[in-house]
Motif scaffolding. Structure first.
Motif, PDB file in Angstrom:
ATOM      1  N   ARG A 641      29.364 -21.513  10.838  1.00  0.00           N
ATOM      2  CA  ARG A 641      29.995 -22.798  11.106  1.00  0.00           C
ATOM      3  C   ARG A 641      30.744 -22.929  12.363  1.00  0.00           C
ATOM      4  N   ALA A 642      30.680 -21.997  13.498  1.00  0.00           N
ATOM      5  CA  ALA A 642      31.015 -21.918  14.716  1.00  0.00           C
ATOM      6  C   ALA A 642      30.322 -21.166  15.530  1.00  0.00           C
ATOM      7  N   ALA A 643      30.618 -21.149  16.749  1.00  0.00           N
ATOM      8  CA  ALA A 643      30.052 -20.124  17.831  1.00  0.00           C
ATOM      9  C   ALA A 643      31.013 -19.660  18.858  1.00  0.00           C
ATOM     10  N   TYR A 644      31.043 -18.376  19.390  1.00  0.00           N
ATOM     11  CA  TYR A 644      31.874 -18.086  20.332  1.00  0.00           C
ATOM     12  C   TYR A 644      31.166 -18.320  21.753  1.00  0.00           C
ATOM     13  N   VAL A 645      31.883 -19.042  22.754  1.00  0.00           N
ATOM     14  CA  VAL A 645      31.465 -19.117  24.008  1.00  0.00           C
ATOM     15  C   VAL A 645      32.167 -18.540  25.152  1.00  0.00           C
ATOM     16  N   ASP A 646      31.484 -17.993  26.258  1.00  0.00           N
ATOM     17  CA  ASP A 646      32.180 -17.400  27.238  1.00  0.00           C
ATOM     18  C   ASP A 646      31.535 -17.863  28.463  1.00  0.00           C
ATOM     19  N   LEU A 647      32.341 -18.001  29.382  1.00  0.00           N
ATOM     20  CA  LEU A 647      31.849 -18.087  30.870  1.00  0.00           C
ATOM     21  C   LEU A 647      32.035 -16.751  31.771  1.00  0.00           C
ATOM     22  N   TYR A 648      31.020 -16.311  32.363  1.00  0.00           N
ATOM     23  CA  TYR A 648      31.066 -14.979  32.619  1.00  0.00           C
ATOM     24  C   TYR A 648      30.246 -14.876  33.997  1.00  0.00           C
ATOM     25  N   SER A 649      30.962 -14.393  35.171  1.00  0.00           N
ATOM     26  CA  SER A 649      30.633 -14.499  36.568  1.00  0.00           C
ATOM     27  C   SER A 649      30.600 -13.082  37.200  1.00  0.00           C
ATOM     28  N   MET A 650      29.901 -12.503  38.119  1.00  0.00           N
ATOM     29  CA  MET A 650      29.731 -11.377  38.349  1.00  0.00           C
ATOM     30  C   MET A 650      29.315 -11.664  39.906  1.00  0.00           C
ATOM     31  N   PRO A 651      30.170 -11.582  40.967  1.00  0.00           N
ATOM     32  CA  PRO A 651      29.527 -11.971  42.615  1.00  0.00           C
ATOM     33  C   PRO A 651      28.796 -10.651  43.034  1.00  0.00           C
ATOM     34  N   THR A 652      27.934 -11.129  43.837  1.00  0.00           N
ATOM     35  CA  THR A 652      27.225 -10.037  44.894  1.00  0.00           C
ATOM     36  C   THR A 652      28.177  -9.984  46.079  1.00  0.00           C
ATOM     37  N   SER A 653      27.470 -10.642  47.399  1.00  0.00           N
ATOM     38  CA  SER A 653      28.353 -10.406  48.297  1.00  0.00           C
ATOM     39  C   SER A 653      29.265 -11.833  48.799  1.00  0.00           C
ATOM     40  N   GLU A 654      29.021 -12.954  47.934  1.00  0.00           N
ATOM     41  CA  GLU A 654      29.787 -13.980  48.062  1.00  0.00           C
ATOM     42  C   GLU A 654      31.131 -13.947  47.194  1.00  0.00           C
ATOM     43  N   PRO A 655      32.071 -14.953  47.668  1.00  0.00           N
ATOM     44  CA  PRO A 655      33.392 -14.823  46.698  1.00  0.00           C
ATOM     45  C   PRO A 655      33.220 -15.724  45.515  1.00  0.00           C
ATOM     46  N   HIS A 656      34.258 -15.731  44.620  1.00  0.00           N
ATOM     47  CA  HIS A 656      34.024 -16.737  43.177  1.00  0.00           C
ATOM     48  C   HIS A 656      34.388 -17.679  43.726  1.00  0.00           C
ATOM     49  N   ARG A 657      35.517 -18.109  44.340  1.00  0.00           N
ATOM     50  CA  ARG A 657      35.949 -19.444  44.659  1.00  0.00           C
ATOM     51  C   ARG A 657      35.683 -20.326  43.665  1.00  0.00           C
ATOM     52  N   LEU A 658      35.976 -20.275  42.568  1.00  0.00           N
ATOM     53  CA  LEU A 658      35.952 -21.111  41.509  1.00  0.00           C
ATOM     54  C   LEU A 658      37.190 -22.111  41.115  1.00  0.00           C
ATOM     55  N   GLN A 659      36.991 -23.338  41.068  1.00  0.00           N
ATOM     56  CA  GLN A 659      37.793 -24.508  40.684  1.00  0.00           C
ATOM     57  C   GLN A 659      37.283 -25.311  39.700  1.00  0.00           C
ATOM     58  N   ILE A 660      37.688 -24.788  38.521  1.00  0.00           N
ATOM     59  CA  ILE A 660      37.297 -25.650  37.312  1.00  0.00           C
ATOM     60  C   ILE A 660      38.263 -26.575  36.838  1.00  0.00           C
ATOM     61  N   SER A 661      37.747 -27.772  36.518  1.00  0.00           N
ATOM     62  CA  SER A 661      38.629 -28.773  35.963  1.00  0.00           C
ATOM     63  C   SER A 661      38.410 -29.124  34.466  1.00  0.00           C
ATOM     64  N   GLU A 662      37.332 -28.772  34.080  1.00  0.00           N
ATOM     65  CA  GLU A 662      37.068 -29.174  32.618  1.00  0.00           C
ATOM     66  C   GLU A 662      35.913 -28.520  32.191  1.00  0.00           C
ATOM     67  N   VAL A 663      35.849 -28.135  30.887  1.00  0.00           N
ATOM     68  CA  VAL A 663      34.625 -27.203  30.116  1.00  0.00           C
ATOM     69  C   VAL A 663      34.502 -28.180  28.991  1.00  0.00           C
ATOM     70  N   ARG A 664      33.424 -28.544  28.620  1.00  0.00           N
ATOM     71  CA  ARG A 664      32.910 -29.396  27.330  1.00  0.00           C
ATOM     72  C   ARG A 664      31.931 -28.381  26.557  1.00  0.00           C
TER      73      ARG A 664
END
Length: 678
Positions: A641-664
């Motif tokens: 009836r459902a699902a687990y949803v993740d966002l996962y990030s691992m950088p290399t030599s670049e920074p994350h610099r995430l700016q998220i405004s919405e996830v659908r």
């Protein structure tokens, strides 16, 4: 690829971080790991940590750090327990990490400091002096000048009224200091001590007096027992004179340990092992003790200031007070503080996080060493805590208080950690100079024929084992230093990497190659999403993330940070499947580029390359653009009836610099039998 259905879950800023109690929309996500995040939704990269000083092969435990200034110059006092020969030593560095003083062996017979790797040293500045003690050793005084340091154990003195009041002459071994209106407040006595008095103390005792009770005096009333419930205040500007009968200089607190004190406004906070107190009327003939709440404190170094508040660590979480009221600010962290729940993540994210040293749950039996520091530039408090069964601090919780200051929210929590505490192999030159045939230094016209030897080192960097912290504010800038249990001092930097390893050097002595970064993850768990009606099933799930273009695209730069969407279905049939099966859990990369325009986009009309760089450009961003990645999962049976949803990030030599405004989150919802659909 277009979305296959209307969205079943939408998450907009402000994202609800670190709330393990809520697992359903719209309160998800239930986990935000290793990000500096305010309620405004900006995901900033974590401030860099760089190695400031290394005590070398001693592998010492840094038990005290303090920043001070003399003549405008910064110096850092470091006390460490030498595990090799069981001795306590001291070293003083300048702001560049160069040794100015020491290492001084405090365990020499002339000083007699015991070896103690467990109790941390507290420091206080008063004029040109720095006083420090750990509760078991000596009470030290460091006199600082521009060119020299004079270190001596403190000799207590009588004060301004030697014939009227009795002064403490020995036995003072506090674990906590506070500088409060030209006076030093000492507390945190972890073991009873016998202190000699200058003249016999008056043993008359009343509720309104602040004289020592007869139970703590000997028969002659010239020796006093200092136990864990005592707090002393020196006379103004006489930092070695501690009266025991002056109502402005002695407070007695019954029935519990007083771990630390802190001044706030005109009052004095007392952090007890059972309650939080406030002393009003300090310096008058009638000081009053006010009980602010039954909030047990746990650490002598577990408090710091921010704005007009005092932040402190209690038995059941973290609190803030303005001196008038007390408020718990870590309710959303309770499941992790008490070990009640595990964050609901996909198996992939769970396995990745288990590799690190930061598995979330606090070891409340080892909170006596917890410490914190206020990063004023980023408006966040970093709390160093022990995780799971660790006896030393090995994870950092971060409380961003920006919204409290602006009146826009309660603040936000996150956790810092690295992917794993790695072992680096670095090759570097030793300290010998280059010579010409071993006879002199290399000049521009000579060639080195006698090269220094190289040293091979394999070092495990306990980047977040912060057992001692110190900070300095000067000319509008703040410097923060942290010491770990392996003899390394780190300083906060502005780089995008946590740690730069020792570089590799060539035969001419020039550094070659890139520095080695320590990676760290960002995991955003949206929790369990996509519940549908009794006749429906989620048979595939798509994830779309709206964010700004702040980095390279994966296709353009192999070192670009990858942000993956991971989906795991939930259902009764999961128990029949291997967790590694892609039908059960699937991951897809969310592209980091504006649709149609990437970092290396070239004009189709001519050879013009957008931007000033021949390699490409930083294309302008259209904020309305979606970057979509589809992680599609086939549900094994109709019970899903459902699902687990993740966002996962691992950088290399670049920074994350995430700016998220919405996830659908999208899903195909179908009824009937799985076999019929097949």
């Amino acid at each position: 690829m277009r979305a296959s259905s209307p969205p079943i879950a939408i998450y907009k800023t402000p994202l609800k971080g670190m709330d393990a109690r809520e697992v359903k929309p719209p309160d998800a996500p239930n986990l935000l790991f290793n990000v500096d995040l305010s309620n405004r939704g900006y995901w900033k990269e974590r401030p860099g940590l760089k190695k400031f000083a290394d005590l070398g092969a001693i592998r010492a435990k840094i038990t005290g750090l303090h920043c001070s200034r003399a003549g405008g110059g910064l110096f850092i006092i470091c006390v460490f327990a030498d595990a090799a020969d069981k001795r306590t030593k001291l070293r003083i560095y300048d702001g560049n990490g160069t040794t100015l003083f020491g290492p001084a062996d405090l365990s020499l017979s002339a000083y007699g400091e015991p070896y103690d790797p467990n109790n941390k040293y507290a420091f206080v500045e008063a004029g040109r002096f720095v006083y420090f003690c750990n509760g078991t050793g000596n009470y030290w005084q460091l006199e600082k000048t521009v060119s020299s340091f004079n270190l001596t154990p403190v000799t207590l003195e009588v004060g301004k009224t030697p014939l009227a009041y009795s002064y403490l002459l020995s036995g003072l071994k506090p674990r906590s200091f506070t500088y409060f209106y030209d006076q030093i407040v000492v507390s945190g006595f972890n073991q009873p001590q016998q202190g000699a008095l200058s003249i016999p103390a008056d043993n008359t005792q009343s509720k309104e007096s602040n004289q020592p009770p007869s139970e703590v005096l000997n028969t002659a009333r010239d020796i006093m027992t200092l136990d864990s419930g005592a707090t002393f205040v020196c006379e103004p500007a006489l930092w070695r004179s501690f009266p025991v009968e002056d109502p402005s200089g002695f407070y007695w607190v019954y029935n519990e340990d007083i771990l630390a004190t802190a001044g706030i406004n005109y009052d004095l906070l007392l952090f007890g092992s059972k309650r939080l107190y406030k002393i009003t009327g300090h310096g008058t003939g009638n000081p009053r003790r006010v009980r602010m709440g039954d909030i047990p404190s746990v650490s002598t170094q577990g408090h710091c200031y921010f704005d007009r508040y005092v932040f402190f660590i209690g038995f059941d979480g973290c609190y803030m007070t303005d001196g008038g009221s007390v408020k718990k600010i870590s309710f959303e962290m309770d499941p992790l503080w008490f070990g009640r729940e595990e964050p609901q993540t996909t198996r992939h994210v769970e396995q990745q996080l288990q590799k690190g040293a930061y598995p979330f749950h606090v070891n409340r039996k080892a909170l006596h060493g917890a410490t914190c520091v206020n990063d004023q530039t980023r408006q966040q408090i970093m709390v160093s805590l022990p995780a799971n069964n660790s006896e030393v601090n090995n994870m950092v919780w971060v409380f961003n208080y920006s919204d409290i200051i602006e009146g826009g929210g309660p603040g936000k929590w996150s956790i810092w950690g690295s992917d794993e505490e790695p072992t680096f192999s670095g090759v570097s030159l030793d300290g010998n100079p280059f010579t010409e045939n071993g006879a002199g230094a290399v000049t521009r016209n000579t060639k080195a024929t006698s090269l220094p030897s190289v040293s091979q080192s394999n070092t495990t960097y306990n980047v977040f084992h912060w057992i001692s912290v110190a900070d300095d504010i000067h000319n509008g800038e703040q410097s923060i230093f942290v010491g770990n249990d392996k003899g390394v001092i780190y300083s906060f930097g502005t780089s995008r990497q946590d740690l730069r390893a020792v570089r590799t050097y060539n035969r001419s002595g020039a550094p070659t190659g890139d520095d080695t970064p320590v990676h760290f993850p960002v995991a955003v768990s949206l929790g369990r999403v996509g519940r549908v009606d009794s006749d429906g099933r989620v048979v595939c799930t798509d994830v779309a993330v709206r964010r700004k273009q702040l980095g390279y695209n994966v296709d353009d730069n192999p070192n670009a940070t990858r942000l993956n969407a991971i989906v795991r279905s939930e259902g009764e049939g999961l128990k029949h499947f291997d967790a590694s099966e892609t039908d059960v859990e699937f991951s897809d990369t969310i592209l980091n580029a504006q649709q149609g325009v990437s970092e290396n986009t070239k004009s189709v009309l001519n050879t013009l390359v957008l931007g000033s760089s021949p390699a490409g450009s930083n294309a302008p961003l259209m904020n309305s653009e979606y970057f979509e990645a589809y992680a599609r999962v086939n549900v094994p049976d109709e019970e899903g009836r459902a699902a687990y949803v993740d966002l996962y990030s691992m950088p290399t030599s670049e920074p994350h610099r995430l700016q998220i405004s919405e996830v659908r989150v999208y899903a195909n919802v179908k009824g009937g039998s799985q076999r019929e659909q097949s």
